[in-house]
Design a protein around this motif. Structure first.
Motif, PDB file in Angstrom:
ATOM      1  N   GLY A  67       6.304   2.631  84.762  1.00  0.00           N
ATOM      2  CA  GLY A  67       6.426   2.705  83.300  1.00  0.00           C
ATOM      3  C   GLY A  67       7.172   3.961  82.898  1.00  0.00           C
ATOM      4  O   GLY A  67       8.070   3.935  82.049  1.00  0.00           O
ATOM      5  N   GLY A  68       6.813   5.082  83.523  1.00  0.00           N
ATOM      6  CA  GLY A  68       7.512   6.339  83.248  1.00  0.00           C
ATOM      7  C   GLY A  68       8.972   6.279  83.649  1.00  0.00           C
ATOM      8  O   GLY A  68       9.851   6.742  82.914  1.00  0.00           O
ATOM      9  N   ALA A  69       9.257   5.705  84.821  1.00  0.00           N
ATOM     10  CA  ALA A  69      10.633   5.630  85.310  1.00  0.00           C
ATOM     11  C   ALA A  69      11.503   4.759  84.411  1.00  0.00           C
ATOM     12  O   ALA A  69      12.659   5.100  84.109  1.00  0.00           O
ATOM     13  CB  ALA A  69      10.646   5.085  86.737  1.00  0.00           C
ATOM     14  N   VAL A  85      19.499  -4.351  80.680  1.00  0.00           N
ATOM     15  CA  VAL A  85      19.064  -3.405  81.699  1.00  0.00           C
ATOM     16  C   VAL A  85      18.976  -4.072  83.068  1.00  0.00           C
ATOM     17  O   VAL A  85      19.132  -3.433  84.101  1.00  0.00           O
ATOM     18  CB  VAL A  85      17.702  -2.770  81.317  1.00  0.00           C
ATOM     19  CG1 VAL A  85      16.569  -3.774  81.439  1.00  0.00           C
ATOM     20  CG2 VAL A  85      17.420  -1.545  82.173  1.00  0.00           C
ATOM     21  N   PHE A  86      18.734  -5.388  83.093  1.00  0.00           N
ATOM     22  CA  PHE A  86      18.698  -6.099  84.371  1.00  0.00           C
ATOM     23  C   PHE A  86      20.055  -6.029  85.073  1.00  0.00           C
ATOM     24  O   PHE A  86      20.126  -6.016  86.296  1.00  0.00           O
ATOM     25  CB  PHE A  86      18.297  -7.560  84.152  1.00  0.00           C
ATOM     26  CG  PHE A  86      16.852  -7.735  83.770  1.00  0.00           C
ATOM     27  CD1 PHE A  86      15.845  -7.484  84.684  1.00  0.00           C
ATOM     28  CD2 PHE A  86      16.492  -8.160  82.500  1.00  0.00           C
ATOM     29  CE1 PHE A  86      14.503  -7.642  84.348  1.00  0.00           C
ATOM     30  CE2 PHE A  86      15.165  -8.326  82.151  1.00  0.00           C
ATOM     31  CZ  PHE A  86      14.173  -8.060  83.078  1.00  0.00           C
ATOM     32  N   ARG A  87      21.121  -6.003  84.290  1.00  0.00           N
ATOM     33  CA  ARG A  87      22.453  -5.912  84.885  1.00  0.00           C
ATOM     34  C   ARG A  87      22.672  -4.536  85.496  1.00  0.00           C
ATOM     35  O   ARG A  87      23.391  -4.403  86.484  1.00  0.00           O
ATOM     36  CB  ARG A  87      23.524  -6.196  83.819  1.00  0.00           C
ATOM     37  CG  ARG A  87      23.335  -7.549  83.129  1.00  0.00           C
ATOM     38  CD  ARG A  87      24.425  -7.821  82.109  1.00  0.00           C
ATOM     39  NE  ARG A  87      24.033  -8.909  81.216  1.00  0.00           N
ATOM     40  CZ  ARG A  87      24.804  -9.412  80.270  1.00  0.00           C
ATOM     41  NH1 ARG A  87      26.020  -8.913  80.077  1.00  0.00           N
ATOM     42  NH2 ARG A  87      24.371 -10.394  79.505  1.00  0.00           N
ATOM     43  N   TYR A  88      22.058  -3.530  84.908  1.00  0.00           N
ATOM     44  CA  TYR A  88      22.164  -2.182  85.461  1.00  0.00           C
ATOM     45  C   TYR A  88      21.498  -2.115  86.829  1.00  0.00           C
ATOM     46  O   TYR A  88      22.031  -1.537  87.776  1.00  0.00           O
ATOM     47  CB  TYR A  88      21.521  -1.171  84.517  1.00  0.00           C
ATOM     48  CG  TYR A  88      21.314   0.191  85.150  1.00  0.00           C
ATOM     49  CD1 TYR A  88      22.363   1.097  85.279  1.00  0.00           C
ATOM     50  CD2 TYR A  88      20.066   0.556  85.654  1.00  0.00           C
ATOM     51  CE1 TYR A  88      22.176   2.334  85.881  1.00  0.00           C
ATOM     52  CE2 TYR A  88      19.871   1.791  86.256  1.00  0.00           C
ATOM     53  CZ  TYR A  88      20.931   2.673  86.368  1.00  0.00           C
ATOM     54  OH  TYR A  88      20.741   3.884  86.979  1.00  0.00           O
ATOM     55  N   TYR A  89      20.311  -2.724  86.932  1.00  0.00           N
ATOM     56  CA  TYR A  89      19.562  -2.643  88.175  1.00  0.00           C
ATOM     57  C   TYR A  89      20.069  -3.609  89.250  1.00  0.00           C
ATOM     58  O   TYR A  89      20.050  -3.281  90.435  1.00  0.00           O
ATOM     59  CB  TYR A  89      18.078  -2.933  87.926  1.00  0.00           C
ATOM     60  CG  TYR A  89      17.348  -1.812  87.232  1.00  0.00           C
ATOM     61  CD1 TYR A  89      17.155  -0.586  87.870  1.00  0.00           C
ATOM     62  CD2 TYR A  89      16.847  -1.955  85.947  1.00  0.00           C
ATOM     63  CE1 TYR A  89      16.490   0.456  87.247  1.00  0.00           C
ATOM     64  CE2 TYR A  89      16.174  -0.924  85.309  1.00  0.00           C
ATOM     65  CZ  TYR A  89      15.999   0.278  85.964  1.00  0.00           C
ATOM     66  OH  TYR A  89      15.339   1.311  85.334  1.00  0.00           O
ATOM     67  N   VAL A 364      13.582  -2.816  93.670  1.00  0.00           N
ATOM     68  CA  VAL A 364      14.905  -2.433  93.170  1.00  0.00           C
ATOM     69  C   VAL A 364      14.812  -1.197  92.283  1.00  0.00           C
ATOM     70  O   VAL A 364      15.605  -0.258  92.406  1.00  0.00           O
ATOM     71  CB  VAL A 364      15.553  -3.600  92.392  1.00  0.00           C
ATOM     72  CG1 VAL A 364      16.834  -3.137  91.694  1.00  0.00           C
ATOM     73  CG2 VAL A 364      15.860  -4.759  93.335  1.00  0.00           C
ATOM     74  N   ILE A 365      13.810  -1.184  91.375  1.00  0.00           N
ATOM     75  CA  ILE A 365      13.643  -0.057  90.456  1.00  0.00           C
ATOM     76  C   ILE A 365      13.325   1.226  91.228  1.00  0.00           C
ATOM     77  O   ILE A 365      13.883   2.294  90.946  1.00  0.00           O
ATOM     78  CB  ILE A 365      12.535  -0.356  89.426  1.00  0.00           C
ATOM     79  CG1 ILE A 365      12.975  -1.478  88.488  1.00  0.00           C
ATOM     80  CG2 ILE A 365      12.198   0.896  88.617  1.00  0.00           C
ATOM     81  CD1 ILE A 365      11.861  -2.019  87.622  1.00  0.00           C
ATOM     82  N   ILE A 366      12.426   1.125  92.204  1.00  0.00           N
ATOM     83  CA  ILE A 366      12.051   2.308  92.988  1.00  0.00           C
ATOM     84  C   ILE A 366      13.274   2.887  93.697  1.00  0.00           C
ATOM     85  O   ILE A 366      13.510   4.102  93.682  1.00  0.00           O
ATOM     86  CB  ILE A 366      10.947   1.961  94.010  1.00  0.00           C
ATOM     87  CG1 ILE A 366       9.630   1.697  93.279  1.00  0.00           C
ATOM     88  CG2 ILE A 366      10.767   3.104  95.018  1.00  0.00           C
ATOM     89  CD1 ILE A 366       8.507   1.201  94.169  1.00  0.00           C
ATOM     90  N   ILE A 367      14.070   2.016  94.323  1.00  0.00           N
ATOM     91  CA  ILE A 367      15.270   2.480  95.037  1.00  0.00           C
ATOM     92  C   ILE A 367      16.271   3.089  94.061  1.00  0.00           C
ATOM     93  O   ILE A 367      16.814   4.177  94.295  1.00  0.00           O
ATOM     94  CB  ILE A 367      15.915   1.311  95.806  1.00  0.00           C
ATOM     95  CG1 ILE A 367      14.988   0.867  96.947  1.00  0.00           C
ATOM     96  CG2 ILE A 367      17.278   1.722  96.369  1.00  0.00           C
ATOM     97  CD1 ILE A 367      15.427  -0.403  97.626  1.00  0.00           C
ATOM     98  N   MET A 372      18.340   6.938  94.094  1.00  0.00           N
ATOM     99  CA  MET A 372      19.751   6.975  93.724  1.00  0.00           C
ATOM    100  C   MET A 372      20.011   7.767  92.450  1.00  0.00           C
ATOM    101  O   MET A 372      21.035   8.411  92.311  1.00  0.00           O
ATOM    102  CB  MET A 372      20.293   5.548  93.553  1.00  0.00           C
ATOM    103  CG  MET A 372      20.256   4.733  94.834  1.00  0.00           C
ATOM    104  SD  MET A 372      20.776   3.013  94.582  1.00  0.00           S
ATOM    105  CE  MET A 372      22.481   3.241  94.101  1.00  0.00           C
ATOM    106  N   ASP A 373      19.054   7.747  91.510  1.00  0.00           N
ATOM    107  CA  ASP A 373      19.308   8.340  90.195  1.00  0.00           C
ATOM    108  C   ASP A 373      19.459   9.846  90.216  1.00  0.00           C
ATOM    109  O   ASP A 373      20.157  10.416  89.401  1.00  0.00           O
ATOM    110  CB  ASP A 373      18.186   7.963  89.214  1.00  0.00           C
ATOM    111  CG  ASP A 373      18.442   6.595  88.621  1.00  0.00           C
ATOM    112  OD1 ASP A 373      19.375   5.934  89.094  1.00  0.00           O
ATOM    113  OD2 ASP A 373      17.730   6.205  87.698  1.00  0.00           O
ATOM    114  N   ASP A 374      18.779  10.512  91.139  1.00  0.00           N
ATOM    115  CA  ASP A 374      18.900  11.968  91.193  1.00  0.00           C
ATOM    116  C   ASP A 374      20.352  12.386  91.396  1.00  0.00           C
ATOM    117  O   ASP A 374      20.848  13.310  90.768  1.00  0.00           O
ATOM    118  CB  ASP A 374      18.030  12.525  92.322  1.00  0.00           C
ATOM    119  CG  ASP A 374      16.552  12.506  91.951  1.00  0.00           C
ATOM    120  OD1 ASP A 374      15.740  12.654  92.865  1.00  0.00           O
ATOM    121  OD2 ASP A 374      16.247  12.345  90.754  1.00  0.00           O
TER     122      ASP A 374
END
Length: 385
Positions: A67-69, A85-89, A364-367, A372-374
C-alpha cells in the motif's frame, strides 16, 4: 546542490493530518460488505483456527508495504488516468489486459456488495434477502444516473469508523466471553478460502499463511488504481508511503482482533453470513442496530464508486445519455442476479480467483518498486540537480 537539497527536504515533508486522511481513505476503499460483515475474515483467516493469526500477520505486511509502495509510486507518476498504472508495471499490452480484468473484477465485487446487503437484511432485520439486494442495486444505479458520487465519497469516511468499531467489537467480545478459545474450531475449516480452486491439492498452499497472501493480493490488485491516484495527492514521497503503510496496518489489525473474537464461537458463526453482527450482540445487543446501519453505509460507499468505475470505463463507447442510462440499468440488473449466487459463495469463488492474478501483480510491484525504482529515482534526482 542547494536546489537538490531543497528538493530532498520537500520530498520528506509529512503532515499528520494527511497521514490520517490517506490511511482512512485506504481503509474506506478496502472495506466492503465482505470485510464489514466479517465473511472475508471468516473464510481467509478464522477458518484456520489460531493459525489464522499467522495469515493476518502475512497479510498485514503485504497490505502495509505494498500500500505504501503504490501510493509512493502514485506520487512519482501523477497519472491522469489511474488505470494506466498497469501499463507502467506490466507494459502496454498486458497493462491494457489487466485494466479490463480489474474492471470486470470490480463489477463482480459490486454483486458481492449487493449480496452482502441481502444477507444483512435477512439475518439481522428478518426481511427477505431480495429486499436488501434490490435496495442496494437501486441506490447504486441512482447514484450513477443522478451523479450522486459526491454523496458516496462523503459517506466513504465511514470506513475508518468501521475499523475502529471492529477493533472495539473484537476486544469487548473477548472480555465478555468466558474461558478460552473453543477447541472445536475445525468445524470452520470447510469454509477456508484455499479450499477452492486448485490450492487444496497442495498442503503448502492450503494453509493459513498462503491464505493471507491470497487475501492481500486480491484486495491490493483491485485497489492499485485507487492507491496510485491517492498517492498523487500527497505532499511528499514519505507522506505517501506512510499513509499507505498505516492504512494497511489498520485494516488487518482490526481483522486479527475479530479473528481472535470469532474463535470463541465457532459453532455459532459457522452458519452465519454476518458474523460481526453476532459478535456485537454478545456484549451489547443495542449496539447491533447502530452497527448494522454503519455497515450498510459502508457497503454503499464502496459499491457505488466501484459501479461508477465500471460505467466510466465504458463511457468512451457510449454515444449519448440515453444509451448510458440503458447500459447502467442493464448492468445493475446483471449485478443483482449475480448476487443471487449467494454472498459466501461469491466471496469464496471470486476472491481466490482474483488473488491468483494479484499474486503475479505483487511480484511485479515488488521487483519494480523495491529493486528497480531506486535506480530510476536516483537518475531523476541527478537530472534535476
Amino acid at each position: 546542490m542547494l536546489g537538490g537539497r531543497a528538493l530532498e527536504d520537500k520530498t520528506q515533508s509529512v503532515s499528520i493530518r494527511n497521514l490520517i486522511i490517506f490511511a482512512g481513505a485506504y481503509c474506506a476503499f478496502t472495506i466492503g460488505s465482505g470485510y464489514a460483515t466479517g465473511q472475508e475474515i471468516l473464510q481467509f483467516f478464522c477458518a484456520f483456527g489460531p493459525s489464522g493469526l499467522i495469515g493476518c500477520l502475512v497479510s498485514m505486511i503485504l497490505f502495509a508495504f505494498l500500500g505504501g509502495a503504490l501510493m509512493q509510486k502514485g506520487y512519482d507518476l501523477k497519472l491522469k488516468y489511474q488505470t494506466q498504472v498497469f501499463r507502467y508495471y506490466c507494459g502496454t499490452y498486458i497493462g491494457i489486459f489487466l485494466e479490463w480484468i480489474t474492471v470486470i473484477f470490480l463489477f463482480g465485487v459490486v454483486s458481492i456488495m449487493i449480496a452482502g446487503t441481502g444477507a444483512m437484511t435477512s439475518e439481522y432485520y428478518g426481511l427477505s434477502k431480495e429486499v436488501g439486494s434490490i435496495g442496494m442495486t437501486v441506490l447504486c444505479v441512482i447514484s450513477i444516473l443522478l451523479g450522486l458520487m459526491r454523496l458516496a465519497d462523503i459517506i466513504g469516511s465511514i470506513g475508518p469508523v468501521i475499523i475502529i468499531f471492529s477493533i472495539l467489537v473484537g476486544i469487548l467480545t473477548m472480555f465478555s466471553a468466558s474461558g478460552t478459545w473453543a477447541q472445536n474450531w475445525q468445524i470452520l475449516y470447510e469454509l477456508r478460502a484455499t479450499g477452492s480452486w486448485w490450492f487444496s491439492r497442495y498442503d503448502i498452499l492450503d494453509s493459513a499463511w498462503f491464505s493471507g497472501i491470497l487475501y492481500a493480493s486480491c484486495m491490493i490488485f483491485g485497489g492499485i488504481p485507487f492507491l496510485t491516484g491517492l498517492g498523487s495527492k500527497a505532499n511528499s514521497r514519505k507522506e505517501a508511503f506512510w499513509g499507505g503503510f498505516l492504512g494497511g496496518v489498520a485494516i488487518i489489525l482490526a481483522a486479527g482482533i475479530l479473528v481472535a473474537a470469532m474463535l470463541y464461537f465457532p459453532e455459532e458463526i459457522v452458519a452465519l453470513e454476518v458474523p460481526n453482527l453476532f459478535l456485537v450482540q454478545q456484549f451489547a445487543p443495542v449496539l447491533a442496530a447502530v452497527f448494522s446501519i454503519i455497515l450498510l453505509l459502508g457497503i454503499y460507499s464502496t459499491a457505488a464508486p466501484m459501479f461508477w468505475v465500471v460505467i466510466n470505463k465504458l463511457e468512451q463507447w457510449i454515444p449519448n445519455k440515453a444509451v448510458k442510462i440503458s447500459v447502467t440499468l442493464v448492468l445493475g440488473i446483471i449485478a443483482y442476479f449475480g448476487a443471487g449466487l449467494g454472498f459466501g459463495r461469491l466471496i469464496g469463488f471470486l476472491y481466490p480467483l482474483m488473488g491468483q492474478v494479484g499474486v503475479f501483480m505483487i511480484l511485479v510491484i515488488i521487483i519494480k518498486v523495491y529493486f528497480m525504482d531506486d535506480k530510476e529515482m536516483t537518475l531523476e534526482r541527478e537530472e534535476r540537480k
